[in-house]
Design a protein around this motif. Structure first.
Motif, PDB file in Angstrom:
ATOM      1  N   LYS A  27     -11.193   3.963   3.366  1.00  0.00           N
ATOM      2  CA  LYS A  27     -11.079   4.409   1.975  1.00  0.00           C
ATOM      3  C   LYS A  27      -9.608   4.403   1.511  1.00  0.00           C
ATOM      4  O   LYS A  27      -9.273   4.025   0.407  1.00  0.00           O
ATOM      5  N   GLN A  31      -7.703   2.007  -1.781  1.00  0.00           N
ATOM      6  CA  GLN A  31      -6.915   2.591  -2.871  1.00  0.00           C
ATOM      7  C   GLN A  31      -5.525   1.958  -2.964  1.00  0.00           C
ATOM      8  O   GLN A  31      -4.992   1.709  -4.042  1.00  0.00           O
ATOM      9  N   ARG A  34      -5.763  -1.463  -4.642  1.00  0.00           N
ATOM     10  CA  ARG A  34      -5.921  -1.371  -6.095  1.00  0.00           C
ATOM     11  C   ARG A  34      -4.597  -1.029  -6.787  1.00  0.00           C
ATOM     12  O   ARG A  34      -4.253  -1.562  -7.836  1.00  0.00           O
ATOM     13  N   LYS A  35      -3.808  -0.172  -6.182  1.00  0.00           N
ATOM     14  CA  LYS A  35      -2.533   0.227  -6.740  1.00  0.00           C
ATOM     15  C   LYS A  35      -1.554  -0.958  -6.789  1.00  0.00           C
ATOM     16  O   LYS A  35      -0.850  -1.193  -7.774  1.00  0.00           O
TER      17      LYS A  35
END
Length: 585
Positions: A27, A31, A34-35
């Motif tokens: 997970k 993230q 995506r950043k």
């Protein structure tokens, strides 16, 4: 068995713990990705924004910047400006414009300078590699590479497809007659601007201002008509060129002038040059200075001591002022004429008293100087000034020299000036003053443009009495038949004239073996229509081996009259009756 069960149980708990830890790590990685993607998009968008801002700023800058001016293009120059055609009095073309193209480059658009130079040299053999390479390496916006190309060269260069190379339309001045009328027409520079002769005069009359305003680019201009007859001009040019060669002279020249209107019918001075090629380069690339000496027009832009031709003006002065008549007798015996410590003698002395026609016939220095001394010096000077011999001549050609004279005149100056030494004037002025002696006494300033008789009469100034002019016509005829003018006689055309042989001044002293010779003639002398003045500088030989004017300048006048009189409409006259029908068809 219990031991085995415990081992499997421990492995199961361990496996469950690993799966739980891996899920959490998975997970976190998603993230992070995506950043990072968002950051990349932001950077990309910022880059595009900056690029568009820069492009917009440069466009605004280009829109506000003036055109680049380089040293290759003079300011206020219109390369395609036209000039009016120049034609002779009969409409024959003397000068015109040809449409040409010139090669230029925009150095900042050149991709490969070496390749461009090599390709251009394959079409233009005389291309200066070093100069062109330097121009193409510059960061200017415009450079001339080659002016006035041929259509074939233009087509071949276009086929090369060199980026940054272009053509610009231009005009080139063309003179169909070459050097025939070089000193009358003059020439232009590579930008079609008049530098000399009538070409320069045309610019001075407003064409240069029209060019600067861009008003002569495409519209045809009214042709400029001259007083020149190109047929007569061609003959005169041939004769003076041949005379310089045959007599081994430094220079020669001639002018044919309408005695009643002042129109210049022909004028030639050699050495000359081809106005189509006003300058030439030597093999080492330097300018041929000897060739450029041909620019010098010795008929209007050089002054000479005219020798015994000046005796015409001295005798005219004496006759006009009543100091002598044709029957006056002057003592010209062997006794020398002494004045102020100088001795004046005759080259062809007769050692006896001479009347005025004989003084003219035998070209007596003693007789002429004696007549001059009967006139006060100020009056003598004023008379020559009235004839236009001591002041700068007014005419259309820009190349006009100013006569020289002693300051002040003394008695010895008056004596020597009477027979053509001590005053230097231009051959054209001598011809104009000579016309006044035989045309009824009217001085008419010369012109290279057509002039009617009514216009000439309005400009004319009466400088001597008509009776004096009649006496001078008699003297010219007398000398033409009995004196030094005999070598200029042409059957049927009644030529009268006076020779002049002057020692040249070299390093401030007269050279005994270098002469400037001239012959002033009018024809037909009973009713003069034309003046012919011939000159030859430093001849080494002449007819019958003589170096005097009678053997050099006079034969030139004979050839000019015999070949041009029929073209000028002068009918021959034989005997005392009416003009004869020479041929019957």
């Amino acid at each position: 068995m219990q031991l085995i069960s415990r081992v499997f149980s421990a492995r199961s708990r361990s496996h469950f713990a690993v799966r739980k830890s891996g899920s959490t790590a998975f997970k976190g990685a998603a993230q992070l990705r995506r950043k990072q993607a968002k950051q990349r998009l932001a950077i990309l968008a910022s880059g595009f924004l900056v690029a568009y801002v820069v492009i917009g700023a440069r466009l605004a800058q280009y829109g506000m910047t003036e055109d680049i001016t380089t040293g290759s293009i003079p300011e206020n120059t219109n390369p395609v400006a036209s000039r009016p055609d120049i034609v002779d009095r009969n409409g024959a073309l003397l000068a015109t414009d040809l449409n040409m193209v010139s090669l230029y480059a925009e150095p900042r658009r050149i991709v490969d300078v070496d390749e461009a130079v090599e390709k251009l040299a394959s079409v233009i053999p005389d291309l200066d590699w070093t100069d062109v390479h330097k121009k193409l390496k510059s960061r200017t916006g415009f450079q001339w590479l080659k002016r006035q190309l041929t259509p074939r060269q233009q087509a071949r260069i276009m086929a090369l497809g060199i980026p940054g190379i272009g053509f610009r339309p231009e005009k080139r001045r063309f003179y169909p007659g070459g050097s025939t009328a070089a000193h009358i027409l003059g020439h232009v520079n590579i930008d079609n601007q008049g530098l000399a002769g009538i070409e320069r005069y045309i610019d001075q009359q407003g064409v240069a201002a029209l060019r600067a305003a861009g008003l002569t680019s495409d519209g045809p201009l009214q042709p400029v008509k001259l007083s020149i007859d190109i047929r007569v001009q061609n003959i005169v040019h041939q004769i003076v060129t041949q005379a310089m060669h045959d007599d081994q002279a430094e220079a020669a020249g001639a002018v044919v002038l309408d005695a009643n209107t002042g129109e210049v019918i022909a004028m030639a001075s050699v050495p000359d040059y081809d106005p189509n090629e006003p300058s030439r380069l030597l093999p080492d690339g330097t300018v041929d200075k000897e060739y450029e000496k041909g620019w010098f027009n010795r008929i209007t832009n050089a002054t000479f001591e005219m020798g015994s031709t000046f005796k015409s003006f001295t005798l005219a002065m004496g006759l006009d002022m009543g100091k002598i008549t044709l029957n006056t007798v002057i003592d010209a015996t062997s006794k020398p004429f002494r004045m102020s410590g100088f001795t004046i003698h005759d080259e062809h002395g007769q050692y006896r008293p001479l009347n005025v026609p004989e003084i003219f016939q035998y070209s007596s220095n003693i007789g002429t100087a004696t007549i001059a001394t009967r006139v006060p010096i100020p009056d003598h000077q004023a008379f020559l000034t009235k004839l236009g011999l001591l002041t700068k001549m007014t005419t259309e050609l820009p190349e006009v020299a100013t006569p020289t004279q002693p300051h002040p005149w003394r008695a010895i100056n008056q004596a020597t000036i009477s027979f053509g030494h001590g005053v230097a004037t231009t051959p054209m002025q001598t011809a104009v003053a000579g016309a006044a002696l035989i045309n009824g006494g009217k001085l008419i300033e010369p012109t290279f443009f057509p002039r009617s008789q009514a216009e000439a009469d309005a400009l004319a100034t009466q400088v001597i009495k008509p009776s004096t002019s009649a006496d001078m016509r008699f003297l010219f005829h007398w000398n033409g038949v009995k004196g030094s003018g005999r070598n200029a006689l042409v059957p049927g055309y009644n030529i009268g004239g006076k020779t002049g042989t002057a020692d040249k001044v070299v390093n401030g002293r007269y050279a005994q073996h270098q002469n400037f010779n001239d012959f002033l003639a009018g024809f037909p002398i009973d009713h003069p229509r034309y003046i012919v003045l011939t000159t030859i500088d430093s001849p080494q030989t002449g007819e019958k081996g003589g170096r005097l004017a009678a053997y050099t300048a006079a034969p030139m006048a004979r050839e000019i009259v015999s070949r041009t009189a029929p073209l000028l409409g002068v009918q021959p006259k034989f005997g005392d009756g009416e003009p004869q029908l020479v041929a019957n068809y």
